[in-house]
Design a protein around this motif. Structure first.
Motif, PDB file in Angstrom:
ATOM      1  N   SER A 618      27.388  -9.865  -6.938  1.00  0.00           N
ATOM      2  CA  SER A 618      26.367  -9.107  -6.211  1.00  0.00           C
ATOM      3  C   SER A 618      27.001  -7.954  -5.434  1.00  0.00           C
ATOM      4  O   SER A 618      26.416  -6.879  -5.318  1.00  0.00           O
ATOM      5  CB  SER A 618      25.576 -10.015  -5.277  1.00  0.00           C
ATOM      6  N   GLN A 622      26.213  -4.051  -5.667  1.00  0.00           N
ATOM      7  CA  GLN A 622      25.935  -3.205  -4.499  1.00  0.00           C
ATOM      8  C   GLN A 622      26.744  -1.904  -4.566  1.00  0.00           C
ATOM      9  O   GLN A 622      26.223  -0.814  -4.362  1.00  0.00           O
ATOM     10  CB  GLN A 622      26.294  -3.946  -3.198  1.00  0.00           C
ATOM     11  N   TYR A 640      16.478   2.676  -0.359  1.00  0.00           N
ATOM     12  CA  TYR A 640      16.016   1.417   0.236  1.00  0.00           C
ATOM     13  C   TYR A 640      15.088   0.679  -0.714  1.00  0.00           C
ATOM     14  O   TYR A 640      15.221  -0.510  -0.955  1.00  0.00           O
ATOM     15  CB  TYR A 640      15.301   1.718   1.559  1.00  0.00           C
ATOM     16  N   LYS A 641      14.154   1.435  -1.284  1.00  0.00           N
ATOM     17  CA  LYS A 641      13.199   0.830  -2.214  1.00  0.00           C
ATOM     18  C   LYS A 641      13.918   0.216  -3.414  1.00  0.00           C
ATOM     19  O   LYS A 641      13.610  -0.884  -3.842  1.00  0.00           O
ATOM     20  CB  LYS A 641      12.219   1.900  -2.740  1.00  0.00           C
ATOM     21  N   ASN A 643      17.037  -0.804  -3.670  1.00  0.00           N
ATOM     22  CA  ASN A 643      17.774  -1.996  -3.267  1.00  0.00           C
ATOM     23  C   ASN A 643      16.839  -3.195  -3.122  1.00  0.00           C
ATOM     24  O   ASN A 643      17.122  -4.291  -3.611  1.00  0.00           O
ATOM     25  CB  ASN A 643      18.484  -1.736  -1.932  1.00  0.00           C
ATOM     26  N   LEU A 644      15.733  -2.937  -2.444  1.00  0.00           N
ATOM     27  CA  LEU A 644      14.795  -4.024  -2.176  1.00  0.00           C
ATOM     28  C   LEU A 644      14.220  -4.576  -3.481  1.00  0.00           C
ATOM     29  O   LEU A 644      14.200  -5.792  -3.695  1.00  0.00           O
ATOM     30  CB  LEU A 644      13.680  -3.493  -1.266  1.00  0.00           C
ATOM     31  N   GLU A 647      16.758  -6.567  -5.445  1.00  0.00           N
ATOM     32  CA  GLU A 647      17.025  -7.888  -4.856  1.00  0.00           C
ATOM     33  C   GLU A 647      15.892  -8.859  -5.157  1.00  0.00           C
ATOM     34  O   GLU A 647      16.121  -9.991  -5.587  1.00  0.00           O
ATOM     35  CB  GLU A 647      17.225  -7.771  -3.349  1.00  0.00           C
ATOM     36  N   GLU A 648      14.668  -8.353  -4.973  1.00  0.00           N
ATOM     37  CA  GLU A 648      13.530  -9.258  -5.184  1.00  0.00           C
ATOM     38  C   GLU A 648      13.465  -9.724  -6.633  1.00  0.00           C
ATOM     39  O   GLU A 648      13.240 -10.899  -6.905  1.00  0.00           O
ATOM     40  CB  GLU A 648      12.220  -8.557  -4.796  1.00  0.00           C
ATOM     41  N   VAL A 651      16.295 -12.154  -7.262  1.00  0.00           N
ATOM     42  CA  VAL A 651      16.046 -13.453  -6.620  1.00  0.00           C
ATOM     43  C   VAL A 651      15.109 -14.280  -7.489  1.00  0.00           C
ATOM     44  O   VAL A 651      15.362 -15.456  -7.759  1.00  0.00           O
ATOM     45  CB  VAL A 651      15.455 -13.232  -5.203  1.00  0.00           C
ATOM     46  N   GLY A 712       8.232 -11.265  -2.042  1.00  0.00           N
ATOM     47  CA  GLY A 712       9.129 -10.308  -2.729  1.00  0.00           C
ATOM     48  C   GLY A 712       8.387  -9.522  -3.794  1.00  0.00           C
ATOM     49  O   GLY A 712       8.468  -8.301  -3.863  1.00  0.00           O
ATOM     50  N   LEU A 715       6.207  -7.023  -2.347  1.00  0.00           N
ATOM     51  CA  LEU A 715       6.954  -5.848  -1.884  1.00  0.00           C
ATOM     52  C   LEU A 715       7.257  -4.908  -3.043  1.00  0.00           C
ATOM     53  O   LEU A 715       7.071  -3.693  -2.954  1.00  0.00           O
ATOM     54  CB  LEU A 715       8.266  -6.291  -1.219  1.00  0.00           C
TER      55      LEU A 715
ATOM     56  N   ASP B  26      21.354 -13.088   0.646  1.00  0.00           N
ATOM     57  CA  ASP B  26      22.706 -13.591   0.889  1.00  0.00           C
ATOM     58  C   ASP B  26      22.896 -13.986   2.360  1.00  0.00           C
ATOM     59  O   ASP B  26      23.559 -14.976   2.661  1.00  0.00           O
ATOM     60  CB  ASP B  26      23.737 -12.525   0.522  1.00  0.00           C
ATOM     61  N   TYR B  55      18.622  -3.105   6.656  1.00  0.00           N
ATOM     62  CA  TYR B  55      17.955  -3.562   5.431  1.00  0.00           C
ATOM     63  C   TYR B  55      17.346  -4.933   5.658  1.00  0.00           C
ATOM     64  O   TYR B  55      17.947  -5.792   6.306  1.00  0.00           O
ATOM     65  CB  TYR B  55      18.987  -3.615   4.304  1.00  0.00           C
ATOM     66  N   SER B  57      14.998  -7.843   3.321  1.00  0.00           N
ATOM     67  CA  SER B  57      14.271  -8.179   2.111  1.00  0.00           C
ATOM     68  C   SER B  57      13.332  -9.344   2.407  1.00  0.00           C
ATOM     69  O   SER B  57      13.275  -9.839   3.527  1.00  0.00           O
ATOM     70  CB  SER B  57      15.244  -8.535   0.988  1.00  0.00           C
ATOM     71  N   SER B  58      12.649  -9.813   1.373  1.00  0.00           N
ATOM     72  CA  SER B  58      11.688 -10.896   1.577  1.00  0.00           C
ATOM     73  C   SER B  58      12.379 -12.156   2.096  1.00  0.00           C
ATOM     74  O   SER B  58      11.798 -12.926   2.869  1.00  0.00           O
ATOM     75  CB  SER B  58      10.953 -11.182   0.276  1.00  0.00           C
ATOM     76  N   ARG B  62      11.346 -14.009   5.415  1.00  0.00           N
ATOM     77  CA  ARG B  62      11.042 -15.443   5.404  1.00  0.00           C
ATOM     78  C   ARG B  62      11.765 -16.154   6.557  1.00  0.00           C
ATOM     79  O   ARG B  62      11.196 -17.017   7.213  1.00  0.00           O
ATOM     80  CB  ARG B  62      11.428 -16.051   4.059  1.00  0.00           C
ATOM     81  N   HIS B  86      11.987   2.182   7.850  1.00  0.00           N
ATOM     82  CA  HIS B  86      11.960   1.410   6.585  1.00  0.00           C
ATOM     83  C   HIS B  86      11.611  -0.039   6.853  1.00  0.00           C
ATOM     84  O   HIS B  86      10.833  -0.642   6.108  1.00  0.00           O
ATOM     85  CB  HIS B  86      13.331   1.452   5.895  1.00  0.00           C
ATOM     86  N   ILE B  93       3.758  -3.626   5.004  1.00  0.00           N
ATOM     87  CA  ILE B  93       3.284  -3.917   3.645  1.00  0.00           C
ATOM     88  C   ILE B  93       2.702  -5.324   3.560  1.00  0.00           C
ATOM     89  O   ILE B  93       1.674  -5.537   2.909  1.00  0.00           O
ATOM     90  CB  ILE B  93       4.441  -3.720   2.623  1.00  0.00           C
ATOM     91  N   ILE B  94       3.368  -6.235   4.204  1.00  0.00           N
ATOM     92  CA  ILE B  94       2.874  -7.629   4.101  1.00  0.00           C
ATOM     93  C   ILE B  94       1.946  -7.988   5.286  1.00  0.00           C
ATOM     94  O   ILE B  94       1.671  -9.172   5.541  1.00  0.00           O
ATOM     95  CB  ILE B  94       4.042  -8.628   4.003  1.00  0.00           C
TER      96      ILE B  94
END
Lengths: 743, 123
Positions: A618, A622, A640-641, A643-644, A647-648, A651, A712, A715, B26, B55, B57-58, B62, B86, B93-94
């Motif tokens: 990972s 990156q 950012y988008k 990366n996000l 990742e989602e 995952v 995720g 998103l 991670d 940063y 993420s989901s 969580r 950001h 969004i959520i």
């Protein structure tokens, strides 16, 4: 002035000059000749005359000794005894009387007194005038000559001086009249004779019209000569000379007039005739010259006209062959050859322009925007041997989302092949839209092409249909070279033949279909025999083996590069040998497995990242992402988008798709096309569609009451412009697009 | 860049968690682990200072939601401070922001807690 006219005029001038010179010369010669003749006539006449005079004098001289020795006469004269004189001369007078010419005696005393005359009459002195007597005595010997008589006539006499012991006694003359001598001369010369005194008075000859004419033209101071007299149609030559008297002074002029009409007119006729002949000869010569020049120069005129037209670009006027082999004829045939060459050249140029236009149209018929789809790319190339060729390629999307691709080779080359190619390609494309199966499509196309094809042209055709979702290629082959299938490890194998015949030969044929399943990374290479049948200067064929070799050895990463590589190889092989046949090829690269890390393609920045679930990668992912974002100039927000989203998706992939025992691999393709970022994530895990299989998140309850999960995916859905999932080749394929906001 | 977590436990009822770096799948388990011990006490206010967070993420969301759930059980509250645009957008969004009180600055937060203390002292 035309050259022809100039030459004619020059020849004419030469001719006239020459003729003039000849005429002048003949005229001159003639005048010399006439002069000589006249001189001869004159001399002859004078000699004749002198001969007559001389013989007369000799005749008269015969009496001289007899009379001069007669002492009786001398003494009688000295004594002026006229009776004695007359009786003494009686004998001589009698003798004289019988002479052929009338001859007379006359005697005078020393002082000129009339003593005797044989002519009875008036006892007057006739010929012995005082001047004559004086001159005779002065000479002392007998004198001869012409004298004018007292009666106005002319007489030829011999005057004899007589001497007594006491001195001069008297003179006795023996004489004849000139008239008789003249008559004698006229008889001998067969001409009319006139005698003229110093006052131009006629003394002998018949007065009349002839004399009047002669008199009017006679030279005023005549000595001797010839002149011409025209009387009506008669032409006379008058020869004249002076006759001297006893004292050597010209006394009378003798004119001898001869009629030369006959000779003169004959001469004139000859002259006129020869002049006429000369003039008509000249006219004929000029006419002939003019005609000849005209005929000879006619090709030259044509040549000039043709050259004028040629200079204006008109090659339609021919130079008619003159058939002659002179300079002009040769010039004409040379110009005609030149005109033909020019005409051919013009026609060639016209054909050349037509061919250029045809080439342009033909090239524009072939699609030039090649395909770079998500799951495959397609490139093709066609290079005609002549201006227009009989090869073509084509590709198009079918109604069911599959792609059809065609390569074909029309029999023959040039314009006919190009026309047939235009028909064939149109028919194939339109038929393919209605008949999706390749075999059935080719059957239909074959039937259409076979109708009304009297020249029996045909086209070998390979038609395949690619399903980009699973790599399935269904194809039918109408007598075309089987395309090569290149595996990912670089093995080139020709596709199986389907046993079909070339299209257009006969209708009602069937075309079997076969199919292959392309794995990602596999490629197809379609070609026409222009490649395998290219020859090098040693007359060796490029051949299938060389093609197979280059296909297996290729490191080209894209469809267009593979084609360039093959064509370059063929060109190197052929060296400077001209291309004998159209060279056409088409290649398809299927799948995503490009062995590249990043490449700056014309489509934008492209990136490939490979991730393995066993090794901890990972962080590497990156780092690669950072590099990509920097190079692509992504904004902070887009970064950012990206990366996000990655990742989602990862995952989800890890949690649902991968079982932790076995090793799995995922590939990420990133490609920036204009302001749209394409993200492809492919993995070999279990089939899982995150967009439908993941739970829907609760977005309305307070967060503490919400069930876990689905966040995720939500998103990702919110941050991307489009997302797509598919599963094929045992792989999950996720395709996302993120628009880079332009600030 | 991983995540660094600093916890200010100087106050009894207000705990400050400074997050720095990336809160993703991670690093989220690490945060979960740290929060467990903090949330064991009688905590009324848990503040996440996200000034250094670049940063989320989901997985990170969580973790925060889990903390919210735990603290809600004991009538506690979670506050978020210094959200970068950001990060804030992700919460938006959520539709999560209404569940939290959000401070734009430390002063705003200090005022807030001063007001709470004042209320409690006057009870």
């Amino acid at each position: 002035m035309l050259l022809r006219t100039r030459i004619t005029l020059m020849a004419c001038a030469c001719f006239v000059t020459l003729t003039g010179l000849l005429i002048a010369e003949s005229h001159f010669s003639k005048s010399v000749y006439v002069e000589r003749i006249e001189t001869a006539v004159l001399v002859g006449a004078r000699n004749t005359w002198l001969g007559i005079v001389e013989s007369n004098e000799r005749r008269l001289d015969r009496f001289v000794p007899q009379i001069s020795r007669d002492a009786t006469v001398v003494s009688a004269l000295a004594a002026a005894n006229f009776k004695g004189v007359a009786s003494a001369l009686e004998i001589s007078a009698a003798e004289i009387k019988i002479e052929s010419v009338s001859t007379y005696l006359e005697a005078v005393t020393m002082d000129g007194t009339f003593a005797y005359s044989s002519v009875p009459g008036d006892n007057l002195v006739e010929v012995l005038g005082s001047e004559v007597v004086t001159a005779i005595f002065a000479a002392g010997v007998p004198q001869r000559g012409l004298v004018r008589t007292r009666s106005g006539k002319y007489a030829v006499l011999v005057g004899i001086p007589l001497f007594s012991r006491l001195g001069p006694a008297g003179v006795i003359a023996v004489y004849s009249y000139l008239d008789e001598l003249v008559s004698s001369f006229a008889t001998s010369s067969a001409a009319e004779i006139f005698l003229v005194d110093e006052n131009h008075q006629l003394v002998h000859g018949s007065a009349g019209p002839l004399w009047d004419d002669i008199h009017s033209v006679m030279p005023s101071t005549p000595s001797d000569g010839v002149f011409r007299v025209d009387i009506g149609n008669n032409v006379m030559d008058a020869t004249y000379f002076n006759i001297s008297g006893i004292f050597d002074i010209p006394m009378v002029t003798l004119l001898m007039v001869r009629d030369i009409s006959e000779v003169y007119w004959r001469e004139m006729t000859i002259e006129v005739l020869s002049l006429g002949a000369l003039v008509s000869g000249l006219v004929l010569f000029l006419a002939f010259l003019f005609w000849y020049m005209r005929v000879s120069f006619r090709p030259l005129n044509t040549v000039i006209r043709v050259l004028n037209r040629l200079s204006q670009g008109d090659t339609s006027v021919p130079v008619h062959a003159s058939g002659s082999h002179d300079e002009i004829g040769r010039l004409a045939s040379t110009v005609e050859s030149f005109r033909h060459a020019q005409k051919d050249h013009n026609q060639l140029q016209k054909i050349r322009q037509d061919l250029d236009a045809a080439k342009h149209i033909q090239l524009s018929m072939l699609p030039h925007v090649f395909l770079r789809k998500e799951r495959f790319s397609l490139h093709a190339s066609m290079r005609a041997a002549r201006d227009v060729g009989g090869d073509f390629y084509d590709f198009f999307e079918l109604n069911d989302g599959r792609f059809g691709f065609v390569i074909a080779d029309v029999s023959g080359k040039g314009m006919a092949a190009a026309l047939f190619m235009a028909i064939a390609s149109t028919v194939i494309r339109t038929t393919a839209m209605m008949v999706p199966d390749p075999g059935a499509c080719l059957e239909k196309v074959n039937d259409l092409l076979s109708v009304d094809n009297p020249s029996c042209m045909f086209v070998t055709t390979f038609y395949g249909v690619l399903d980009p979702m699973n790599g399935q290629v269904v194809f039918a082959n109408g007598g075309h070279n089987p395309p090569y299938r290149l595996s990912a490890v670089g093995k080139a194998v020709p596709l199986e033949l389907t046993g079909g015949m070339a299209l257009g030969l006969m209708d009602g044929l069937t075309f079997a279909e076969k199919e292959v399943l392309l794995e990602p990374g596999e490629r197809l290479f379609l070609y026409t025999d222009g490649i395998t049948e290219a020859f090098n200067p040693k007359d060796e064929e490029y051949g299938d083996d060389r093609l197979k070799e280059i296909l297996e050895a290729t490191t080209s990463e894209t469809a267009d590069k593979l084609i360039d590589e093959v064509i370059e190889s063929v060109d190197m092989f052929a060296a400077d040998q001209p291309q004998a046949d159209d060279i056409t090829c088409l290649s398809i690269f299927y799948g995503y497995l490009h062995p590249i890390q990043d490449t700056q393609s014309d489509m934008g920045l492209r990136f490939e990242i490979r991730v393995n679930n066993k090794s901890q990668q990972s962080e590497w992912l990156q780092e690669q992402l950072v590099v990509f974002c920097e190079r692509s100039g992504l904004s902070e927000e887009t970064t950012y988008k990206l990366n996000l989203c990655l990742e989602e998706v990862f995952v989800n992939m890890m949690s649902y798709g991968f079982d932790s025992e076995s090793e799995h691999e995922a590939l990420v393709y990133l490609e920036m096309q204009h302001d749209l970022l394409h993200v492809d994530i492919i993995d070999d895990g279990l089939p899982f569609d995150p967009f439908t299989d993941a739970p829907q998140p609760d977005l309305h309850s307070p967060v503490e009451q919400r069930p876990i999960g689905g966040l995720g995916v939500h998103l990702v859905r919110s941050l991307t412009d489009s997302m797509e999932y598919s599963f094929y080749n045992n792989q999950n394929h996720v395709h996302l697009t993120i628009s880079q906001e332009v600030l | 860049m991983a995540l660094s977590i600093k916890i200010d436990e100087s106050k009894d009822t207000v705990k400050l968690v400074y997050l720095h770096g990336k809160l993703d799948s991670d690093t989220a388990p690490m945060l979960d682990q740290q929060l467990v011990s903090i949330l064991q006490g009688n905590i009324k206010h848990l503040v996440f200072d996200m000034e250094g967070l670049s940063y989320i993420s989901s997985a990170g969301l969580r973790s925060i939601f889990k903390a919210k759930k735990t603290i809600a059980a004991s009538q506690g509250k979670i506050h978020l401070a210094h959200l970068k645009p950001h990060i804030k957008k992700v919460f938006e969004i959520i539709n999560a922001l209404p569940s939290f009180s959000v401070f734009a600055s430390l002063e705003e937060m200090d005022d807030y807690f001063a007001a709470i203390q004042y209320q409690e002292m006057n009870k």
